[in-house]
Design a protein around this motif. Structure first.
Motif, PDB file in Angstrom:
ATOM      1  N   LYS A   1       0.847  -1.201   0.000  1.00  0.00           N
ATOM      2  CA  LYS A   1       0.000   0.000   0.000  1.00  0.00           C
ATOM      3  C   LYS A   1       0.885   1.255   0.000  1.00  0.00           C
ATOM      4  CE  LYS A   1      -3.960   1.806   2.505  1.00  0.00           C
ATOM      5  NZ  LYS A   1      -4.896   1.611   3.593  1.00  0.00           N
ATOM      6  N   LYS A   2       1.939   1.241   0.798  1.00  0.00           N
ATOM      7  CA  LYS A   2       2.836   2.402   0.878  1.00  0.00           C
ATOM      8  C   LYS A   2       3.613   2.578  -0.433  1.00  0.00           C
ATOM      9  CE  LYS A   2       3.092   2.365   5.874  1.00  0.00           C
ATOM     10  NZ  LYS A   2       3.822   2.105   7.104  1.00  0.00           N
ATOM     11  N   ILE A   3       3.976   1.457  -1.030  1.00  0.00           N
ATOM     12  CA  ILE A   3       4.675   1.519  -2.330  1.00  0.00           C
ATOM     13  C   ILE A   3       3.765   2.152  -3.374  1.00  0.00           C
ATOM     14  CG2 ILE A   3       5.493   0.035  -4.236  1.00  0.00           C
ATOM     15  CD1 ILE A   3       6.728  -1.761  -2.006  1.00  0.00           C
TER      16      ILE A   3
ATOM     17  N   ASN B   1      10.446  -2.457  -1.916  1.00  0.00           N
ATOM     18  CA  ASN B   1      10.133  -2.804  -0.532  1.00  0.00           C
ATOM     19  C   ASN B   1      11.448  -3.153   0.162  1.00  0.00           C
ATOM     20  OD1 ASN B   1       9.381  -4.072   1.883  1.00  0.00           O
ATOM     21  ND2 ASN B   1       7.438  -4.758   0.994  1.00  0.00           N
ATOM     22  N   TYR B   2      11.843  -2.323   1.121  1.00  0.00           N
ATOM     23  CA  TYR B   2      13.153  -2.521   1.761  1.00  0.00           C
ATOM     24  C   TYR B   2      13.204  -3.806   2.580  1.00  0.00           C
ATOM     25  CZ  TYR B   2      10.980  -0.783   6.061  1.00  0.00           C
ATOM     26  OH  TYR B   2      10.153  -0.626   7.139  1.00  0.00           O
ATOM     27  N   LYS B   3      12.011  -4.391   2.850  1.00  0.00           N
ATOM     28  CA  LYS B   3      12.002  -5.632   3.641  1.00  0.00           C
ATOM     29  C   LYS B   3      12.268  -6.854   2.777  1.00  0.00           C
ATOM     30  CE  LYS B   3       8.700  -3.755   6.944  1.00  0.00           C
ATOM     31  NZ  LYS B   3       7.275  -3.617   7.260  1.00  0.00           N
TER      32      LYS B   3
ATOM     33  N   ALA C   1      17.703   3.539  13.932  1.00  0.00           N
ATOM     34  CA  ALA C   1      18.428   3.419  15.213  1.00  0.00           C
ATOM     35  C   ALA C   1      17.707   4.107  16.368  1.00  0.00           C
ATOM     36  CB  ALA C   1      19.826   4.022  15.054  1.00  0.00           C
ATOM     37  N   TYR C   2      16.498   4.615  16.146  1.00  0.00           N
ATOM     38  CA  TYR C   2      15.875   5.388  17.229  1.00  0.00           C
ATOM     39  C   TYR C   2      15.534   4.535  18.449  1.00  0.00           C
ATOM     40  CZ  TYR C   2      15.386   9.355  13.976  1.00  0.00           C
ATOM     41  OH  TYR C   2      15.625  10.379  13.093  1.00  0.00           O
ATOM     42  N   ASN C   3      15.341   3.226  18.229  1.00  0.00           N
ATOM     43  CA  ASN C   3      15.045   2.358  19.376  1.00  0.00           C
ATOM     44  C   ASN C   3      16.280   1.648  19.915  1.00  0.00           C
ATOM     45  OD1 ASN C   3      12.236   2.732  19.666  1.00  0.00           O
ATOM     46  ND2 ASN C   3      11.868   1.436  17.880  1.00  0.00           N
TER      47      ASN C   3
END
Ligand SMILES: NC(=O)c1ccc[n+]([C@@H]2O[C@H](COP(=O)([O-])OP(=O)(O)OC[C@H]3O[C@@H](n4cnc5c(N)ncnc54)[C@H](OP(=O)(O)O)[C@@H]3O)[C@@H](O)[C@H]2O)c1
Length: 364
Positions: free
Chosen positions: A209-211, A224-226, A275-277
């Motif tokens: 959907k985001k793509i 899709n980076y995943k 890296a925020y988490n």
């Protein structure tokens, strides 16, 4: 009328890694008397909508750790960008009924003095504008737009693209731009800025959907980076390299991006959400910056506001209202939704997994 409940969202617990439902909590213990006489220059604001942004994770740290924005104190209300309505006023500057935009505590009713010049100057240092900006909203946008595409994230994409994207040696011959987290509020405007400047735009996102949304707003190639292999995609789609790399995500993927950067290219380091988490992955090919003579710019949006603020407000809201610039929002209803909404945002599961775009909390 007797005093009424005045709920806030408080910083309840330091997160270890990803935030949980214990990180932020609603506190309904406070009350406010809306009938009480105000002092000269006092105002009461009622929140209309507030923003959740990835940078807020960085404020959820121990107070002694320094960064560009202060840590949230434990057990106190968190704050961030919001729109509020002045519902009571003894200030000639902020009349009853006007809507303001600013960095606000996430507390339903805010009783405070109208900002002084000193407070405006202090705010301008960190956030680039007056403490409480009166919104005229001549374009009749929904108020939430002013914390998204017409607010801080929109400014980020607009101002930093204008400031840092011109590629030395390639001015007037825009080539390839790459934008990670392309469906988010920053990424989606960056895509449209790059397209307007004539770039071939490669973007990445984490769901079909985001793509599709990235394609709908103009991106030429979206992966899709995943699941996809960026090394193969950049080799095929940017054989001469990436001229402008707009970095929202960073991390190990950045190594591949550096390896595919064009000589004299721009690297606009907007964020590093991977890296925020936790800790950032080590990048092993930083010498590419030298070998390719890259122009690497980190920035905080407030730095650019003095240069681009009025241009932004005179052009972007109009372009949003006319549909020339497209945006998407995910709305949650009520302050009590914030703890879950913030988890959803960092995990890329906006709206519980079904939404995409700017996460907005409306307070009806
Ligand atoms: N420098 C500044 O002044 C400034 C100002 C505002 C924002 N920023 C930065 O700009 C970036 C984008 O901000 P935004 O507000 O538009 O947020 P956003 O894109 O809505 O951020 C959430 C998205 O980040 C992606 N994401 C999270 N963890 C990831 C990971 N490990 N790998 C890949 N993608 C991951 C997810 O994308 P998918 O849904 O596609 O999986 C998620 O939907 C952030 O890094 C933010 O900190 C910087």
């Amino acid at each position: 009328m007797p005093p009424i409940s005045n709920p806030s969202i408080i910083f309840n617990e330091l997160p270890k890694g990803e935030p949980t439902l214990e990180t932020l909590k609603i506190d309904e213990s406070a009350q406010i008397d809306l009938e009480e006489e105000l002092k000269e220059n006092e105002i009461i604001l009622k929140l209309v909508c507030v923003s959740l942004d990835p940078y807020m994770r960085g404020r959820m740290r121990e107070e002694h750790i320094k960064s560009y924005s202060p840590a949230f104190p434990l057990n106190k209300p968190i704050g961030g960008h919001g729109v509020a309505k002045v519902i009571k006023s003894k200030s000639s500057r902020y009349e009853e009924g006007v809507h303001i935009y600013g960095v606000l505590p996430y507390t339903t009713y805010i009783r405070r003095m109208a900002p002084t010049e000193q407070e405006d100057a202090q705010n301008a240092k960190f956030f680039g504008g007056p403490a409480l900006k009166i919104l005229k909203n001549e374009e009749n946008l929904s108020w939430s737009t002013y914390i998204g595409a017409a607010g801080m994230p929109g400014k980020t994409a607009y101002m930093a693209w204008k400031e840092y994207s011109p590629v030395q040696g390639h001015i007037g011959q825009a080539k390839v731009a790459y934008i990670s987290a392309g469906s988010g509020p920053v990424g989606s405007l960056a895509i449209q800025m790059a397209k307007k400047d004539g770039y071939k735009v490669i973007a990445s996102a984490g769901s079909d959907k985001k793509i599709q949304f990235c394609k709908d707003i103009g991106a030429d190639v979206v992966f899709n980076y995943k699941t996809d292999n960026p090394d193969e995609i950049f080799a095929k789609e940017a054989p001469e390299g990436i001229d402008v790399n707009w970095v929202n995500v960073g991390g190990k993927a950045f190594e591949t991006e550096l390896a595919h950067s064009a000589s004299h290219g721009r690297v606009i380091v907007c964020g590093w959400i991977s890296a925020y988490n936790g800790k950032s992955d080590g990048i092993t090919n930083l010498f590419q910056i030298v070998a390719k003579r890259l122009h690497v710019n980190g920035f905080i949006v407030g730095d650019l506001e003095p240069k681009y603020g009025s241009e932004f407000y005179s052009t972007v809201p109009k372009a949003l209202a006319s549909g020339e610039v497209k945006f998407s929002e995910v709305k949650y209803d009520g302050l009590d939704k914030i703890p879950q909404a913030f988890i959803d945002l960092l995990a890329g599961k906006q709206g519980g997994g079904d939404g995409l775009g700017k996460v907005v909390i409306e307070i009806k």
